[in-house]
Design an enzyme around this catalytic site. Structure first.
Site, short mmCIF file in Angstrom:
data_model
loop_
_atom_site.label_atom_id
_atom_site.label_comp_id
_atom_site.label_asym_id
_atom_site.label_seq_id
_atom_site.Cartn_x
_atom_site.Cartn_y
_atom_site.Cartn_z
N LYS A 85 0.82 -1.22 0.00
CA LYS A 85 0.00 0.00 0.00
C LYS A 85 0.85 1.26 0.00
CE LYS A 85 -3.80 -2.34 2.39
NZ LYS A 85 -4.37 -2.68 3.69
N TYR A 207 -5.73 -4.53 -6.91
CA TYR A 207 -5.43 -4.51 -5.47
C TYR A 207 -5.01 -5.91 -4.99
CZ TYR A 207 -6.17 -4.50 -0.45
OH TYR A 207 -5.99 -4.67 0.90
N1 GLN Z 1 -4.69 -8.57 1.00
C1 GLN Z 1 -5.05 -8.28 2.35
C2 GLN Z 1 -6.49 -7.82 2.41
O1 GLN Z 1 -6.91 -7.08 1.60
C3 GLN Z 1 -4.11 -7.24 2.90
C4 GLN Z 1 -4.38 -6.92 4.33
C5 GLN Z 1 -3.16 -6.65 5.18
O2 GLN Z 1 -2.03 -7.05 4.89
N2 GLN Z 1 -3.41 -6.04 6.30
O3 GLN Z 1 -7.24 -8.20 3.26
#
Ligand code: GLN
Length: 332
Positions: A85, A207
């Protein structure tokens, strides 16, 4: 009245160094100390992540001068998850600039879980790019002529930080795609408020793909070191993100990177960081180094149990907290 003495507004950083052998010794010690800590559990809500070995444990530090220190499973591959992210936020800033990104995603910590289905009441924006809702909105901003072009631009961006090509783990991607109902719900809520456009499935796929990028602890340390080095990869010399946006990325990491533990983290560790449900944590020590820890068992907030411990100790031991002014031991 003008003061008699000039005031030095820009003092040079302290020249004290951490000795290389001392740093390596400390990493070995921390690894030995926390290896037997058996708290937490690997994430299981994404079926593929439940396959992680709870004993995997690696620590890697990459200096902005290109020196690497490491111990444990630093070459074990895993999916980057939420740590992505940070870097996609950087790409969105590069694509659209600060104002437009801010129109779509805020910069306020939530105090809620990373997957909370919540938007800012007033602005209808997701709170920040480090929680899922905000990250999906950020990802939906990535430019490209169609899905493949967007994915390729994203992979090229990751490559600039890591210093070599990386790939998407298909089993994790499909696992996330078929079980990510909460993320889908968030995307629909944001579409309802006009915060993302109607190409929801494309944004969600991108995503899930970014979360499924394969990295190891060394890669993460390099990515963190690139941010510590004003956006320039310390080994390749390639500018991964325009230096002007590093400030934005680090600020949001500092206040929101550890989800609903972000305040306590800022207080205890005092460094910009980001964790992921893979069990990875990256920490940026501006102008000095990038730190990465990998250990899959998570606490109830989704942060790596051993990872948090190691970072607390490293910060304490080397006086890395950004607001520490006791001058214990410094790195230039
Ligand atoms: N791919 C995971 C989700 O969307 C990422 C969440 C995370 O690492 N906190 O739930």
């Amino acid at each position: 009245m003008t003061p008699d003495l000039p005031i030095n507004l820009y003092p040079k950083p302290s020249p004290n160094l951490i000795q290389a052998d001392h740093l390596q010794h400390t990493l070995n010690e921390l690894h030995a100390r926390y290896r037997s800590l058996n708290q937490g559990k690997p994430a299981s809500y994404i079926p593929e992540l439940a396959k992680a070995n709870p004993d995997w444990f690696g620590i890697c530090i990459m200096g902005v001068d290109g020196q690497r220190f490491e111990v444990g499973d630093t070459e074990q591959l895993f999916t980057i998850q939420s740590i992505s992210k940070v870097f996609v936020h950087g790409l969105a800033l590069e694509d659209h600039g600060r104002e437009r990104v801010l129109d779509r995603v805020g910069v306020e910590p939530t105090g809620d879980a990373f997957n909370a289905i919540v938007l800012d009441e007033r602005s209808k924006r997701p709170y920040n790019p480090m929680v899922n809702a905000g990250a999906i909105a950020t990802t939906s901003l990535i430019k490209g002529k169609g899905a493949t072009d967007r994915l390729n631009r994203m992979l090229a961006m990751f490559e600039r930080y890591i210093g070599h090509e990386s790939y998407i783990d298909m089993p994790t991607f499909t696992s996330e795609r078929s079980t990510g109902h909460r993320n889908r719900a968030m995307a629909h809520l944001m579409l309802n408020f006009g915060m993302i456009d109607e190409h929801i499935d494309e944004a969600l796929d991108l995503y899930f793909q970014q979360c499924s990028l394969m990295v190891d602890c060394r890669d993460l340390a390099m990515m963190a070191a690139t941010l510590a080095n004003r956006g320039k990869n310390p080994l390749t010399g390639i500018q991964a993100v325009p230096a002007e946006y590093v400030r934005d990325m680090l600020s949001v990491m500092y206040t929101c990177g550890m989800y609903n533990f972000a305040g306590e983290w800022a207080y205890l560790v005092g460094l910009p960081a980001k964790s992921g449900v893979c069990g990875g944590i990256i920490v940026v020590v501006p102008n000095r180094m990038g730190i990465a820890v990998f250990s899959p068992p998570l606490d109830e907030r989704g942060n790596s149990v051993r990872g948090v411990k190691v970072c607390e100790d490293l910060s304490q031991q080397f006086g890395l907290h950004l607001f520490d002014c006791t001058g214990s031991e410094k790195i230039t």
